[in-house]
Scaffold this motif. Structure first.
Motif, PDB file in Angstrom:
ATOM      1  N   HIS A  99       8.230  16.516   5.188  1.00 18.95           N
ATOM      2  CA  HIS A  99       9.579  17.220   5.742  1.00 18.95           C
ATOM      3  C   HIS A  99      10.391  16.498   6.588  1.00 18.95           C
ATOM      4  CE1 HIS A  99       7.221  20.808   4.306  1.00 18.95           C
ATOM      5  NE2 HIS A  99       6.127  20.665   5.305  1.00 18.95           N
ATOM      6  N   ARG A 100      10.403  15.196   6.325  1.00 16.41           N
ATOM      7  CA  ARG A 100      11.291  14.437   7.074  1.00 16.41           C
ATOM      8  C   ARG A 100      12.704  14.587   6.999  1.00 16.41           C
ATOM      9  NH1 ARG A 100       9.079  10.092   5.930  1.00 16.41           N
ATOM     10  NH2 ARG A 100      10.605   9.383   4.248  1.00 16.41           N
ATOM     11  N   GLY A 101      13.070  14.653   5.747  1.00 16.60           N
ATOM     12  CA  GLY A 101      14.648  15.383   5.540  1.00 16.60           C
ATOM     13  C   GLY A 101      14.857  16.437   6.187  1.00 16.60           C
ATOM     14  N   ILE A 116      19.332   8.598   5.005  1.00 14.34           N
ATOM     15  CA  ILE A 116      19.047   7.250   4.547  1.00 14.34           C
ATOM     16  C   ILE A 116      18.876   6.215   5.181  1.00 14.34           C
ATOM     17  CG2 ILE A 116      20.116   5.694   2.725  1.00 14.34           C
ATOM     18  CD1 ILE A 116      18.859   7.957   1.264  1.00 14.34           C
ATOM     19  N   GLN A 117      20.010   6.170   6.419  1.00 13.32           N
ATOM     20  CA  GLN A 117      19.888   5.067   7.161  1.00 13.32           C
ATOM     21  C   GLN A 117      18.653   4.972   8.156  1.00 13.32           C
ATOM     22  OE1 GLN A 117      23.812   5.834   9.217  1.00 13.32           O
ATOM     23  NE2 GLN A 117      22.778   5.836  10.971  1.00 13.32           N
ATOM     24  N   SER A 118      17.951   6.209   8.303  1.00 13.72           N
ATOM     25  CA  SER A 118      17.039   6.271   9.192  1.00 13.72           C
ATOM     26  C   SER A 118      15.628   5.999   8.409  1.00 13.72           C
ATOM     27  CB  SER A 118      16.841   7.798   9.708  1.00 13.72           C
ATOM     28  OG  SER A 118      17.878   7.929  10.494  1.00 13.72           O
ATOM     29  N   GLU A 119      15.834   5.665   7.227  1.00 19.49           N
ATOM     30  CA  GLU A 119      14.324   5.625   6.351  1.00 19.49           C
ATOM     31  C   GLU A 119      14.202   4.308   5.556  1.00 19.49           C
ATOM     32  OE1 GLU A 119      13.495   9.861   4.732  1.00 19.49           O
ATOM     33  OE2 GLU A 119      14.763   8.672   3.626  1.00 19.49           O
ATOM     34  N   MET A 120      15.308   3.543   5.399  1.00 24.22           N
ATOM     35  CA  MET A 120      15.515   2.414   4.699  1.00 24.22           C
ATOM     36  C   MET A 120      14.814   1.083   5.064  1.00 24.22           C
ATOM     37  SD  MET A 120      18.941   3.186   2.204  1.00 24.22           S
ATOM     38  CE  MET A 120      18.780   1.691   1.296  1.00 24.22           C
ATOM     39  N   THR A 135      11.918  10.733  -0.951  1.00 19.34           N
ATOM     40  CA  THR A 135      11.545  11.986  -0.593  1.00 19.34           C
ATOM     41  C   THR A 135       9.914  11.927  -0.742  1.00 19.34           C
ATOM     42  OG1 THR A 135      13.323  13.130  -1.458  1.00 19.34           O
ATOM     43  CG2 THR A 135      11.208  14.538  -1.057  1.00 19.34           C
ATOM     44  N   GLY A 136       9.156  12.517   0.323  1.00 12.64           N
ATOM     45  CA  GLY A 136       7.609  12.394   0.183  1.00 12.64           C
ATOM     46  C   GLY A 136       7.008  11.111   0.485  1.00 12.64           C
ATOM     47  N   LYS A 137       7.603   9.964   1.002  1.00 16.65           N
ATOM     48  CA  LYS A 137       7.102   8.659   1.221  1.00 16.65           C
ATOM     49  C   LYS A 137       7.082   8.626   2.763  1.00 16.65           C
ATOM     50  CE  LYS A 137       8.440   6.346  -2.909  1.00 16.65           C
ATOM     51  NZ  LYS A 137       9.203   7.284  -3.757  1.00 16.65           N
ATOM     52  N   THR A 138       6.131   8.087   3.278  1.00 15.77           N
ATOM     53  CA  THR A 138       5.962   7.439   4.620  1.00 15.77           C
ATOM     54  C   THR A 138       6.920   6.441   4.991  1.00 15.77           C
ATOM     55  OG1 THR A 138       4.284   5.835   4.356  1.00 15.77           O
ATOM     56  CG2 THR A 138       3.562   8.145   4.889  1.00 15.77           C
TER      57      THR A 138
END
Length: 457
Positions: free
Chosen positions: A56-58, A353-357, A420-423
């Motif tokens: 549920h990060r998004g 996106i910029q918080s995950e990559m 989506t769905g990845k740590t």
């Protein structure tokens, strides 16, 4: 703690608004509020992403944009209230300052630090406590907590000590380009213009005048809020890439239709005429700030101080023809479509996106760079709107926005990973060792060059 400090900047700035007795003091308050807001938009998505479950990060990061979209109609409504009662503005700012201080206190007392940040700083026991708390209502055993902390520690320790220039290394160059380009795409879509100039535009299409000038803006802000809330339920189902593409294409379609509606309202008139009487349409007339429309004479006239017997100049078009009425309502529908589509995906996904990559060591730095692009292009798009409208006409400027947003998103769409769905660790594992490897490669190359130079000597 950084988020609390940004709230302190907000509180100080809003307090200065309330007690200001000079224009200079208002500017100081505005600068402080701007600094607080700019830093908050850099840190908040990163922090939310680090404490959110991968499933549920998004959704949780999108709550950040929901908060912004909630504040917009409320802010416009307060502006409308202050316009009708200017003496109340001081107390509204002081109340907002006190509310911000209360929220900051709650943050300090209730909100934990990110477990990843605690591990990065070597505070492993505190990190375990936070992991337990974030897992509730599920109760994790000590073994499970230790396993999670070990996994996080392994990835974080594999990263070299961060240097700012590492953002521009081969390992991170593409990710940084994607993050910055998505922020640029959001701004060149013209959504800030549609918000900031909605009252002005709605005067041209005949649906706002006088004391009701802020009403369309409030309604559009409410539409954005509804669509931002709707995005919470689909961002982790459809995925980032699909939702981004769908949002972009629908917004571009709305902008194309909006441009078409202005063909019916203003035509392709350029705002370069020396005499107001040369404008034959009310919409074109009102675009020129020195002119006003006379309903009695049914023509555009130069605005002058009112005198006895002088014609009354309207501040909103009367929509006297069927063509103009149809164009007006088509414009309203396309406004709603464009801003709604933006809030559904393009408004929140760049922040996600910029918080995950990026790796833990570089995440906040990368977010800061992308946020700079966001606010820089926000300024450019806002101050250039009227100049563009005068140069390439109102239909032309909306068609330009449609072309820019589609082109900009598609230019990097191929490089956007589906997260989506990845740590965060799974996302960064592909690049976890790349900074180290790049540094080793650079050091080896430097040593080889040094040995070669010595051999020549």
């Amino acid at each position: 703690m950084t988020l609390v400090m940004t709230t302190v900047a907000h509180v100080t700035g809003l307090t200065l608004y309330g007690v200001a007795t000079s224009f200079a003091l208002c500017i100081v308050g505005r600068v402080l509020v701007g600094i607080g807001h700019g830093v908050a938009t850099t840190i908040a998505p990163v922090y939310i992403g680090e404490i959110s479950p991968k499933e549920h990060r998004g959704l949780f990061i999108s709550f950040f944009t929901v908060g912004i979209n909630f504040g917009m109609p409320v802010g416009f409504a307060l502006a409308m209230a202050m316009q009708s009662n200017p003496n109340s503005s001081k107390w509204l700012f002081i109340f907002a300052s006190a509310l911000s201080l209360f929220v900051a206190t709650l943050l300090l007392l209730l909100v934990p630090n990110s477990p990843r940040d605690l591990i990065y700083r070597g505070q492993f026991e505190k990190a375990k406590d936070v992991v337990k708390m974030l897992a509730r209502p599920e109760m994790l055993s000590e073994t499970e907590v230790s396993s999670q902390v070990r996994t996080l520690t392994k990835v974080i320790k594999s990263e070299a000590a961060p240097r700012f220039r590492d953002l521009f290394s081969r390992a991170n160059r593409r990710s940084l380009a994607v993050a910055c380009t998505l922020q640029v795409a959001k701004q060149v879509s013209g959504f800030n213009v549609l918000q900031s100039f909605s009252g002005y535009v709605f005067k041209i299409i005949g649906l706002a005048k006088g004391s009701t000038l802020q009403v369309p803006t409030i309604l559009l802000g409410t539409v954005q809020l509804i669509c931002a809330v709707a995005s919470l339920g689909i961002v982790d189902i459809l995925g980032r890439r699909k939702l981004l593409l769908l949002s972009t294409l629908v917004m571009a379609m709305g902008l194309v239709v909006l441009g078409g509606s202005f063909v019916m309202i203003t035509g392709f008139d350029q705002i370069i005429k020396s005499r107001c009487e040369e404008y034959i349409r009310c919409g074109s007339c009102l675009l020129d700030t020195k002119c006003g429309w006379s309903a009695e004479a049914d023509k555009c006239m130069l605005q002058q101080p009112p005198t006895m017997g002088s014609p009354v100049l309207l501040d909103s078009c009367p929509l006297s023809t069927t063509r103009e009425r149809v164009g007006s309502w088509v414009a309203v529908c396309s406004f709603i479509l464009s801003l709604g589509a933006m809030s559904l995906g393009l408004g929140s996904i760049p922040w996600i996106i910029q918080s995950e990559m990026f790796s833990q060591a570089l995440r906040s730095k990368a977010s800061g760079v992308a946020s700079i692009f966001n606010w820089a292009f926000s300024y450019v798009s806002t101050v250039s709107f009227l100049q563009l409208a005068f140069a390439i006409t109102m239909p032309g400027v909306f068609w330009l926005y449609a072309g820019l947003v589609v082109t900009t998103v598609l230019s990097v769409y191929w490089a956007i990973p589906e997260t989506t769905g990845k740590t965060l660790e799974e996302i960064s594992m592909l690049g976890a060792y790349r900074i180290y490897e790049n540094r080793q490669h650079d050091d080896t190359k430097a040593n080889d060059n040094s040995k070669a130079a010595q051999a020549e000597n």
